[in-house]
Write a protein that holds these residues in place. Structure first.
Motif, short mmCIF file in Angstrom:
data_model
loop_
_atom_site.label_atom_id
_atom_site.label_comp_id
_atom_site.label_asym_id
_atom_site.label_seq_id
_atom_site.Cartn_x
_atom_site.Cartn_y
_atom_site.Cartn_z
N ASP A 71 0.83 -1.21 0.00
CA ASP A 71 0.00 0.00 0.00
C ASP A 71 0.86 1.26 0.00
O ASP A 71 0.53 2.25 -0.65
CB ASP A 71 -0.93 0.01 1.21
N THR A 72 1.99 1.20 0.72
CA THR A 72 2.88 2.36 0.78
C THR A 72 3.48 2.67 -0.58
O THR A 72 3.54 3.83 -1.00
CB THR A 72 3.99 2.14 1.82
N ARG A 74 2.25 1.89 -3.44
CA ARG A 74 1.17 2.38 -4.30
C ARG A 74 0.97 3.88 -4.09
O ARG A 74 0.86 4.64 -5.05
CB ARG A 74 -0.13 1.63 -4.02
N GLN A 75 0.93 4.28 -2.82
CA GLN A 75 0.75 5.70 -2.50
C GLN A 75 1.93 6.52 -3.01
O GLN A 75 1.77 7.64 -3.51
CB GLN A 75 0.58 5.88 -1.00
N THR A 76 3.13 5.97 -2.89
CA THR A 76 4.33 6.67 -3.36
C THR A 76 4.29 6.84 -4.87
O THR A 76 4.59 7.92 -5.40
CB THR A 76 5.58 5.88 -2.95
N THR A 78 1.64 6.86 -6.78
CA THR A 78 0.58 7.80 -7.10
C THR A 78 1.04 9.24 -6.89
O THR A 78 0.76 10.13 -7.71
CB THR A 78 -0.66 7.51 -6.24
N GLY A 79 1.78 9.48 -5.81
CA GLY A 79 2.31 10.81 -5.56
C GLY A 79 3.29 11.25 -6.63
O GLY A 79 3.29 12.42 -7.05
N GLN A 82 1.34 12.30 -9.64
CA GLN A 82 0.72 13.61 -9.43
C GLN A 82 1.72 14.74 -9.66
O GLN A 82 1.34 15.86 -10.02
CB GLN A 82 0.14 13.69 -8.03
#
Length: 215
Positions: A71-72, A74-76, A78-79, A82
């Motif tokens: 999950d981490t 994935r968030q990284t 995605t950031g 962005q």
């Protein structure tokens, strides 16, 4: 007659290809978790996908793993998107993305074959464990090599011109590279003692719109 030229204003770079480099500070716990997940799956006998010689590559279902750290990352990722996509689009943008990915493990003499990611827009390479650094005996050990996409450029370049030559990047643990998915990349043979563990993530971008623009 005088020939005027100013190198500050009279040079236009054409067909640039941008690579984006991110460093994740404090990534050690994340990297330890991701490496443990990868090696556990390899040792469990999970079949390896094609493309790696002298190592192991998982299937492309990375984000279905329940392991700590998924999950981490994935968030990284995605950031990072962005930050990158507005740079490509030329301004603030709204968009949606679909991510997929796999992990590659290389050991002494192992390498990844030349490949690209058709059907996707951006590819991200995250070094979980870059392994031992290149040395005098193996200066290209484990380096990521990216080919110039202009295949014909090498036929007409000057002998000392860099046009047509590939670009090599020496990865660092905790480093995330974002590049267009149409670039051919490969990993040169790795001659280190420990494992070299890497995530390759692909992103498909949909519903991309510039914010504040009218059609």
């Amino acid at each position: 007659m005088e020939l005027k030229f100013d190198s500050r204003t009279d040079i236009i770079e054409v067909f640039p290809t941008r690579l984006f480099m991110f460093s994740i500070h404090g990534a050690e716990p994340l990297n330890e978790a991701l490496k443990a997940a990868a090696l556990t799956r390899e040792s469990s006998g999970e079949p390896g996908a094609a493309g790696v010689i002298g190592g192991w590559r998982s299937s492309g279902n990375l984000f279905n793993w329940a392991d700590h750290g998924i999950d981490t990352i994935r968030q990284t990722a995605t950031g990072a998107l962005q930050a990158v996509i507005p740079q490509i689009a030329g301004g603030a943008s709204s968009f949606e993305t679909e991510l997929s990915g796999y992990v590659s493990v290389l050991r002494y003499g192992g390498y990844e074959k030349r490949h690209l990611s058709p059907g996707h827009h951006l590819t991200m390479i995250y070094s979980i464990d870059a392994g031992d650094a290149p040395n005098e005996d193996a200066p290209e050990s484990g380096t990521i090599e990216i080919d110039d996409p202009r295949a014909q450029a090498e036929l007409a370049g000057l002998p000392i011109d860099t046009v047509g030559r590939s670009v090599m990047i020496t990865p660092k643990s905790g480093q995330l590279i974002v590049l267009p998915s149409w670039l051919h990349i490969r990993t040169n043979p790795y001659f280190g003692d420990g494992e070299r563990v890497t995530l390759t993530l692909t992103a498909t971008v949909t519903n991309l719109e510039r914010i504040g623009t009218t059609r």
